[in-house]
Design a protein around this motif. Structure first.
Motif, mmCIF file in Angstrom:
data_model
loop_
_atom_site.group_PDB
_atom_site.id
_atom_site.type_symbol
_atom_site.label_atom_id
_atom_site.label_comp_id
_atom_site.label_asym_id
_atom_site.label_seq_id
_atom_site.Cartn_x
_atom_site.Cartn_y
_atom_site.Cartn_z
ATOM 1 N N VAL A 111 44.984 21.312 51.653
ATOM 2 C CA VAL A 111 45.381 21.685 50.291
ATOM 3 C C VAL A 111 44.245 22.444 49.607
ATOM 4 N N GLY A 112 43.022 21.995 49.801
ATOM 5 C CA GLY A 112 41.876 22.684 49.201
ATOM 6 C C GLY A 112 41.704 24.083 49.757
ATOM 7 N N ALA A 113 41.864 24.237 51.072
ATOM 8 C CA ALA A 113 41.740 25.562 51.689
ATOM 9 C C ALA A 113 42.859 26.488 51.215
ATOM 10 N N GLY A 114 44.074 25.957 51.113
ATOM 11 C CA GLY A 114 45.188 26.781 50.622
ATOM 12 C C GLY A 114 44.980 27.216 49.189
ATOM 13 N N THR A 115 44.462 26.308 48.368
ATOM 14 C CA THR A 115 44.183 26.656 46.970
ATOM 15 C C THR A 115 43.108 27.729 46.891
ATOM 16 N N ALA A 116 42.079 27.616 47.713
ATOM 17 C CA ALA A 116 41.009 28.610 47.714
ATOM 18 C C ALA A 116 41.533 29.980 48.131
ATOM 19 N N VAL A 117 42.402 30.003 49.136
ATOM 20 C CA VAL A 117 42.967 31.281 49.589
ATOM 21 C C VAL A 117 43.806 31.907 48.485
ATOM 22 N N VAL A 118 44.624 31.098 47.810
ATOM 23 C CA VAL A 118 45.467 31.622 46.727
ATOM 24 C C VAL A 118 44.600 32.159 45.590
ATOM 25 N N LEU A 119 43.535 31.452 45.257
ATOM 26 C CA LEU A 119 42.656 31.921 44.179
ATOM 27 C C LEU A 119 41.941 33.218 44.552
ATOM 28 N N VAL A 120 41.479 33.325 45.771
ATOM 29 C CA VAL A 120 40.783 34.549 46.186
ATOM 30 C C VAL A 120 41.744 35.730 46.203
ATOM 31 N N VAL A 121 42.937 35.541 46.766
ATOM 32 C CA VAL A 121 43.915 36.646 46.802
ATOM 33 C C VAL A 121 44.330 37.025 45.386
ATOM 34 N N GLY A 122 44.532 36.048 44.525
ATOM 35 C CA GLY A 122 44.880 36.348 43.130
ATOM 36 C C GLY A 122 43.779 37.107 42.422
ATOM 37 N N THR A 123 42.525 36.728 42.650
ATOM 38 C CA THR A 123 41.404 37.433 42.026
ATOM 39 C C THR A 123 41.341 38.885 42.481
ATOM 40 N N LEU A 170 43.847 40.737 43.616
ATOM 41 C CA LEU A 170 44.969 41.496 43.063
ATOM 42 C C LEU A 170 44.779 41.793 41.577
ATOM 43 N N VAL A 171 44.255 40.824 40.819
ATOM 44 C CA VAL A 171 44.021 41.052 39.393
ATOM 45 C C VAL A 171 42.942 42.103 39.192
ATOM 46 N N SER A 172 41.904 42.081 40.024
ATOM 47 C CA SER A 172 40.850 43.091 39.876
ATOM 48 C C SER A 172 41.370 44.483 40.222
ATOM 49 N N LEU A 173 42.252 44.574 41.211
ATOM 50 C CA LEU A 173 42.852 45.875 41.517
ATOM 51 C C LEU A 173 43.714 46.371 40.360
ATOM 52 N N LEU A 174 44.484 45.474 39.767
ATOM 53 C CA LEU A 174 45.307 45.854 38.615
ATOM 54 C C LEU A 174 44.441 46.292 37.444
ATOM 55 N N LEU A 175 43.335 45.593 37.224
ATOM 56 C CA LEU A 175 42.422 45.961 36.149
ATOM 57 C C LEU A 175 41.789 47.320 36.410
ATOM 58 N N ALA A 176 41.443 47.594 37.662
ATOM 59 C CA ALA A 176 40.868 48.906 37.993
ATOM 60 C C ALA A 176 41.865 50.020 37.731
ATOM 61 N N VAL A 177 43.125 49.798 38.050
ATOM 62 C CA VAL A 177 44.151 50.820 37.778
ATOM 63 C C VAL A 177 44.324 51.012 36.281
#
Length: 103
Positions: A57-69, A71-78
């Protein structure tokens, strides 16, 4: 070197022989094959303990947080890029309009 080599087709001959007749053969039963022995399982059974469940569960949460970060940074760059292009367009439009008013 890089040109394709096209195979040449042989010229048909005037004499064509009919196909040979195949005679059926008889099948004699042999000795039966021995039954295969029971094979051990190819992979070990995974035991899910509470500690490994928490780790998963901890590893899955970490993966979701990293992927979300990411994607949000890419959206912010655009968004920042589009805002800067819009500001440049407004400045250029202003410069062109002021140049046309001076003439």
């Amino acid at each position: 070197m890089f040109q394709p080599k096209i195979p040449t087709m042989p010229q048909p001959s005037g004499l064509v022989t009919p196909p040979a007749v195949v005679q059926p053969t008889t099948i004699t039963p042999g000795t039966p094959a021995p039954a295969p022995a029971a094979a051990p399982p190819s992979r070990p059974v995974v035991q899910l303990t509470p500690g490994t469940a928490v780790a998963l569960v901890g590893a899955g949460t970490a993966v979701v947080l990293v992927v979300g970060t990411v994607l949000v940074s890419l959206l912010l760059a655009v968004a920042v890029t589009s805002a800067s292009v819009a500001v440049c367009a407004v400045v250029l439009r202003s410069l062109i309009a002021s140049d046309a008013n001076r003439r």
